[in-house]
Write a protein that holds these residues in place. Sequence first.
Motif, PDB file in Angstrom:
ATOM      1  N   GLU A 169       0.812  -1.222   0.000  1.00 17.78           N
ATOM      2  CA  GLU A 169       0.000   0.000   0.000  1.00 17.78           C
ATOM      3  C   GLU A 169       0.842   1.267   0.000  1.00 17.78           C
ATOM      4  O   GLU A 169       0.538   2.221  -0.708  1.00 17.78           O
ATOM      5  N   TYR A 170       1.915   1.302   0.797  1.00 20.94           N
ATOM      6  CA  TYR A 170       2.737   2.513   0.848  1.00 20.94           C
ATOM      7  C   TYR A 170       3.357   2.799  -0.508  1.00 20.94           C
ATOM      8  O   TYR A 170       3.475   3.946  -0.920  1.00 20.94           O
ATOM      9  N   ARG A 171       3.725   1.741  -1.239  1.00 25.91           N
ATOM     10  CA  ARG A 171       4.320   1.914  -2.567  1.00 25.91           C
ATOM     11  C   ARG A 171       3.263   2.413  -3.557  1.00 25.91           C
ATOM     12  O   ARG A 171       3.533   3.261  -4.405  1.00 25.91           O
ATOM     13  N   THR A 173       0.359  13.613   6.951  1.00 26.48           N
ATOM     14  CA  THR A 173       0.347  12.150   7.035  1.00 26.48           C
ATOM     15  C   THR A 173      -1.039  11.648   7.428  1.00 26.48           C
ATOM     16  O   THR A 173      -1.542  10.687   6.840  1.00 26.48           O
ATOM     17  N   ALA A 196      -3.443   9.284   5.196  1.00 23.65           N
ATOM     18  CA  ALA A 196      -3.956   8.029   5.752  1.00 23.65           C
ATOM     19  C   ALA A 196      -5.470   7.943   5.554  1.00 23.65           C
ATOM     20  O   ALA A 196      -5.994   6.899   5.152  1.00 23.65           O
ATOM     21  N   THR A 202       1.583   3.549   7.400  1.00 26.71           N
ATOM     22  CA  THR A 202       1.658   3.310   5.959  1.00 26.71           C
ATOM     23  C   THR A 202       1.807   4.628   5.208  1.00 26.71           C
ATOM     24  O   THR A 202       2.618   4.740   4.283  1.00 26.71           O
ATOM     25  N   ALA A 203       1.044   5.633   5.604  1.00 28.17           N
ATOM     26  CA  ALA A 203       1.133   6.947   4.970  1.00 28.17           C
ATOM     27  C   ALA A 203       2.518   7.547   5.188  1.00 28.17           C
ATOM     28  O   ALA A 203       3.117   8.111   4.263  1.00 28.17           O
ATOM     29  N   TYR A 204       3.040   7.408   6.403  1.00 25.82           N
ATOM     30  CA  TYR A 204       4.382   7.919   6.713  1.00 25.82           C
ATOM     31  C   TYR A 204       5.427   7.230   5.830  1.00 25.82           C
ATOM     32  O   TYR A 204       6.334   7.876   5.314  1.00 25.82           O
ATOM     33  N   ARG A 205       5.275   5.922   5.678  1.00 24.64           N
ATOM     34  CA  ARG A 205       6.230   5.169   4.854  1.00 24.64           C
ATOM     35  C   ARG A 205       6.168   5.618   3.389  1.00 24.64           C
ATOM     36  O   ARG A 205       7.193   5.678   2.711  1.00 24.64           O
ATOM     37  N   ALA A 206       4.978   5.946   2.896  1.00 22.87           N
ATOM     38  CA  ALA A 206       4.824   6.436   1.521  1.00 22.87           C
ATOM     39  C   ALA A 206       5.563   7.766   1.339  1.00 22.87           C
ATOM     40  O   ALA A 206       6.282   7.962   0.359  1.00 22.87           O
TER      41      ALA A 206
END
Length: 74
Positions: free
Chosen positions: A7-9, A33, A37, A46-50
């Motif tokens: 999802e982050y990708r 973020t 999200a 997940t949003a942070y990782r994106a």
Amino acid sequence: MPSAPAEYRRIADTLTTKIKSGELTPGTKLPSTSELAEQFDVSMATAYRAVSLLHDRDLVVGQPGRGVYVAGSK
């Protein structure tokens, strides 16, 4: 059976496409973020990782206390 991208990708790729197409121009502030999200219906992590992946791609720059912005063209 091929698996779907993480999802982050998927989020990072969506934002990358918008940046490269000019829909998001240099200096444009990205949603927070928590807003990302909510928009993509994912966890904050997940949003942070994106966003972190966008940093790795040199597409955005963070300004502490102000937010994350689309980087200028190189």
